[in-house]
Design an enzyme around this catalytic site. Structure first.
Site: not given
Ligand code: NAD
Length: 473
Positions: A149, A227, A248-249, A276
């Site tokens: 994102n 996530s 950071e979730l 945003r």
């Molecule tokens: P996601 O959890 O699906 O993926 C994040 C990362 O983990 C990616 O690089 C993905 O390829 C990797 N990944 C996914 N599954 C995996 C697994 N089983 N094993 C190893 N790696 C794996 O998240 P997303 O869809 O890319 O991003 C959106 C999420 O990120 C939302 O929940 C959002 O709130 C969160 N987010 C949090 C912050 C923060 O600072 N708290 C900032 C930005 C986004």
């Protein structure tokens, strides 16, 4: 600007025969293909980071700082090209992408300044029988896993403090937006980063590479943004090596409009906090709790403003809302809205998936949302504002805190005293009072409860990458 498409390992760009396309979410068309790491590439990347760890830790902080400063300057010079790249692979409008590049580059500048300010402690023990010496040393090889994102900012928010602290890294960015991460690696290469200090591997989330790295004893830290579901899975994986983890979730930010608040200011703030990045932000306002005396005016004004927004390709000059990251993300948002309407919510703007190509979804307002509607319990990650009317501050605070998440919150109040009082009552890592944004490289970013562990940015960010050592003398 040359945009690499291969892996960056040990200071070399490594091509792999296994490639995957990167798609433009505004059209669904491929814009490039990138190399996927095989098992041998993963081993080489960890090896390169491990070999570079001791020399990098011994590099004078001033030299580390100057490298980060050069990266800041190069990123700033390439701002426009990087923003266009972000828009092409992520879908967000160019203005959002430009704001992201500025924010992302700022982490290099902020941590270039912090690199020379890592302090220790030296004092006499209360018993007087020894001196207590405390040092903060680099943790070693850090595995960085980032989401799609904010393809630039989530990368620099980790790499900059890691390098400032004296750690080496292996970065695994999201496969939806790998090109920005590779372009940032190219910036660091040009800034003069020594071979092996920064390595970038691309891998499918379903594959074993992250698990393999978490099981490698040379990796000492996991810094993950993504996530909550994936984060808690990785925490379990990281337990086998007892790794330090910075997480950071997900978020589910409440946006409170209290009795006596300035409605016009609250609507302006809501538009920013909600839209945003097209709503695909962990800090995005996800639930609106509005005092009954202001609800009709707030809802009407927000709906009118959201209904006017033009949705279209992020690179088109007149687009105000770009594409979501993929058709799958768009369908998730549409399904949440349909379910909310089935549960009793009333659509006041948007709420219909447009015809044609591209992962577009319009700015949407729902009111009369039942307190137990499913949309209030999940992270929407799209341009949808569900509104709930509340009768007093206690009710607003109780509803706001009724979630397993605790990342960000927003409060609009009649005066700073009321705003501060309610901000103190919210269970979240960050609260904005009478404003619609809060992210700042100089401030600690992070959540409580299931929104994460640790902080990025600010004075705390570098400490995620440091170990504390005590020496008795
Ligand atoms: P996601 O959890 O699906 O993926 C994040 C990362 O983990 C990616 O690089 C993905 O390829 C990797 N990944 C996914 N599954 C995996 C697994 N089983 N094993 C190893 N790696 C794996 O998240 P997303 O869809 O890319 O991003 C959106 C999420 O990120 C939302 O929940 C959002 O709130 C969160 N987010 C949090 C912050 C923060 O600072 N708290 C900032 C930005 C986004």
């Amino acid at each position: 600007m040359h945009i690499p498409t291969d892996l960056f390992i040990g200071g070399t760009w490594v091509e792999s025969p296994d490639r995957v396309p990167v798609l433009d979410p505004a059209t669904g068309a491929p814009i490039a293909s990138v190399s996927l790491a095989g098992d041998a590439d993963i081993t080489l990347a960890v090896e390169a980071a491990a070999d570079a760890a001791a020399p990098w830790a011994a590099t004078p902080p001033r030299d580390r700082a100057e490298l980060l400063r050069r990266a800041f300057e190069l990123m700033t010079q390439r701002g426009r090209a990087l923003a266009e790249l972000i828009t092409r692979e992520n879908g967000k409008v160019l203005a959002d992408a430009q704001a992201e590049v500025t924010y992302a580059a700022e982490f290099f500048r902020w941590f270039s300044e912090e690199a020379t300010r890592i302090r220790g402690d030296y004092r006499l023990a209360p018993s007087g029988d020894k001196h207590i010496v405390v040092t903060h040393d680099p943790i070693g090889v850090s595995l960085l896993v980032t989401p799609w994102n904010f393809p630039a900012a989530m990368v620099t928010r980790k790499i900059a403090p890691a390098l400032a602290a004296g750690c080496t890294v292996v970065l695994k960015p999201a496969l939806e937006t790998p090109l920005t991460a590779l372009a940032i690696a190219a910036v660091l290469e040009e800034a003069g980063v020594p071979a092996g200090v920064v390595n970038v591997v691309l891998a499918s989330p379903a594959g074993p590479p992250v698990r393999a790295m978490l099981r490698d004893a040379r990796v000492r830290h996991l810094s993950f943004t993504g996530s909550t579901g994936v984060g808690s899975h990785l925490l379990r994986e990281a337990a086998s090596q007892v790794l330090r983890c910075s997480m950071e979730l997900g978020g589910n930010a409440p946006f409170l409009v209290l009795e006596g608040a300035d409605v016009r200011a609250a609507v302006d703030g809501a538009l920013i906090a909600k839209l945003r990045n097209g709503g695909a932000a962990c800090t995005a306002a996800n639930r609106f709790y509005v005092h009954e005396s202001l609800a009709a005016e707030f809802t009407a004004n927000l709906s009118a403003a959201m209904a006017k927004l033009r949705c279209g390709p992020g690179l088109a000059g007149d687009s105000q809302l770009g594409a979501l990251a993929s058709p799958g993300e768009r369908d998730k948002v549409a399904a949440l809205v349909e379910q909310a309407i089935a549960e009793g919510a009333r659509p006041r703007a948007g709420a219909r998936t447009p015809e044609g190509p591209g992962a577009f979804y319009p700015a949407t307002v729902l009111d009369e949302v039942p307190r137990d509607a499913s949309i209030l319990g999940v992270e929407i990650f799209g341009p949808v504002a569900p509104i709930v009317t509340v009768s007093d501050e206690d009710e607003a605070v109780a509803l706001a805190n009724g979630t397993e998440f605790g990342l960000a919150g927003y409060v609009y109040a009649s005066d700073i005293g009321a705003g501060l009082r309610v901000a103190e009552r919210l269970s979240s890592g960050m609260v904005a009072v009478n404003r619609g944004t809060l992210s700042d490289p100089a401030a600690p970013f992070g959540g409580v409860k299931q929104s994460g562990l640790g902080r990025e940015g600010g004075l705390d960010g570098v400490h995620e990458f440091l170990e504390t050592k005590y020496i008795a003398v």
